[in-house]
Design a protein around this motif. Structure first.
Motif, PDB file in Angstrom:
ATOM      1  N   UNK A 145       0.804  -1.284   0.079  1.00 25.78           N
ATOM      2  CA  UNK A 145       0.117  -0.066   0.025  1.00 25.78           C
ATOM      3  C   UNK A 145       0.740   1.293  -0.028  1.00 25.78           C
ATOM      4  N   UNK A 146       1.767   1.346   0.932  1.00 28.63           N
ATOM      5  CA  UNK A 146       2.808   2.470   1.115  1.00 28.63           C
ATOM      6  C   UNK A 146       3.653   2.935  -0.259  1.00 28.63           C
ATOM      7  N   UNK A 147       4.048   1.708  -0.557  1.00 29.70           N
ATOM      8  CA  UNK A 147       5.081   1.991  -1.546  1.00 29.70           C
ATOM      9  C   UNK A 147       4.402   2.771  -2.983  1.00 29.70           C
ATOM     10  N   UNK A 160       4.544  -1.781  -8.912  1.00 26.01           N
ATOM     11  CA  UNK A 160       4.367  -3.030  -8.283  1.00 26.01           C
ATOM     12  C   UNK A 160       3.294  -2.727  -6.953  1.00 26.01           C
ATOM     13  N   UNK A 161       3.141  -1.273  -6.845  1.00 26.12           N
ATOM     14  CA  UNK A 161       2.245  -1.119  -5.914  1.00 26.12           C
ATOM     15  C   UNK A 161       0.819  -1.413  -6.121  1.00 26.12           C
ATOM     16  N   UNK A 162      -0.034  -1.810  -5.194  1.00 33.10           N
ATOM     17  CA  UNK A 162      -1.373  -2.104  -5.321  1.00 33.10           C
ATOM     18  C   UNK A 162      -2.393  -0.900  -5.288  1.00 33.10           C
ATOM     19  N   UNK A 171      -2.472   0.833  -8.693  1.00 29.75           N
ATOM     20  CA  UNK A 171      -3.369   0.240  -9.601  1.00 29.75           C
ATOM     21  C   UNK A 171      -4.839   0.356  -9.512  1.00 29.75           C
ATOM     22  N   UNK A 172      -5.145   0.737  -8.100  1.00 31.14           N
ATOM     23  CA  UNK A 172      -6.379   1.102  -7.734  1.00 31.14           C
ATOM     24  C   UNK A 172      -6.754   2.308  -7.973  1.00 31.14           C
ATOM     25  N   UNK A 173      -6.041   3.194  -8.113  1.00 29.70           N
ATOM     26  CA  UNK A 173      -6.464   4.586  -8.339  1.00 29.70           C
ATOM     27  C   UNK A 173      -7.131   4.865  -9.419  1.00 29.70           C
ATOM     28  N   UNK A 174      -6.908   4.131 -10.558  1.00 27.36           N
ATOM     29  CA  UNK A 174      -7.723   4.398 -11.851  1.00 27.36           C
ATOM     30  C   UNK A 174      -9.218   4.073 -11.434  1.00 27.36           C
TER      31      UNK A 174
END
Length: 251
Positions: A187-189, A209-211, A214-217
């Protein structure tokens, strides 16, 4: 012959799924998770921390809800996965489970799918929130749909990670802490302070690599096929790693 193997695979998968699914309703963890998650997610959205609550903003939107959800997942989802393998080891049923005519692939996928379906059930219980806002305001349901799809995929990614890490833990507490720390890392990365600190090519790699990146969109109402592919690949990589580890440790 191939159809018989497929039938046996899905039959065994369904047996494991039913066992794990019932465990969420026959143990306290399912009810504790449901009550605390629903209460906290609703509280943070409607009242927030400070002056950025739904009532303060007076806008028919759910942006704040989808901002809080990834962080809540980091805390709550390890509670769903901590017992999947750790409890089997502690109670001594793991060896017994492997003596049954079930493949490790069927067991690992059955456990994960039960947890993912349970998470979907919990998310469905939050749907009265957007429909209530939609009834009294001009809520964009397309953005809400994208947000919920992103939440479900993000939750699946965390669950697959927790399923893998649960097989490393000696008990439920160590599995919870290990999963919490690794999920927090993913999450933090992807957060802006970390990306600015890394800078350059390391920032691009960390963002990929950060999840949370990829959730941002999805949070913004965009359904990107590349992000869906990343989440599904992340899930499958963790599950196959789980099967590989089990086959090495319990041949």
């Amino acid at each position: 012959m191939q159809s018989f193997h497929l039938y046996r695979f899905y039959s065994n998968l369904l047996s494991v799924f039913r066992k794990e699914w019932s465990a969420y309703f026959n143990t306290q963890i399912g009810y504790v998770f449901s009550i605390f998650y629903l209460f906290l997610s609703s509280f943070l959205f409607f009242y927030g921390l400070g002056e950025d609550s739904f009532w303060d903003r007076k806008v028919a939107g759910m942006e704040e809800y989808f901002i809080w959800t990834p962080l809540l997942f980091v805390v709550f989802i390890p509670a769903l996965t901590m017992r999947l393998w750790a409890e089997e080891k502690k109670s001594g049923t793991l060896e017994l489970l492997f003596t049954l005519p079930l493949g490790k692939l069927e067991i690992a996928f059955g456990k994960f799918l039960a947890a993912w379906t349970f998470l979907g059930f919990i998310l469905s219980l939050t749907l009265p929130i957007p429909f209530s806002i939609w009834a009294i305001g001009d809520l964009d349901l397309g953005i809400v749909f994208a947000g919920y799809l992103g939440c479900y995929l993000l939750g699946g990614a965390y669950l697959s990670l927790g399923t893998l890490l649960s097989s490393f833990g000696k008990d439920q507490i160590s599995s919870y802490i290990l999963t919490l720390l690794v999920c927090l890392f993913f999450f933090l990365v992807g957060t802006q302070p970390v990306l600015k600190f890394l800078g350059g090519s390391f920032s691009s790699l960390a963002s990929f690599l950060s999840l949370s990146s990829h959730f941002e969109s999805f949070r913004l109402g965009l359904i990107d096929g590349a992000d869906i592919f990343y989440f599904l690949s992340f899930i499958l990589a963790n599950l196959f790693s789980n099967v590989f580890f089990l086959r090495r440790k319990y041949p």
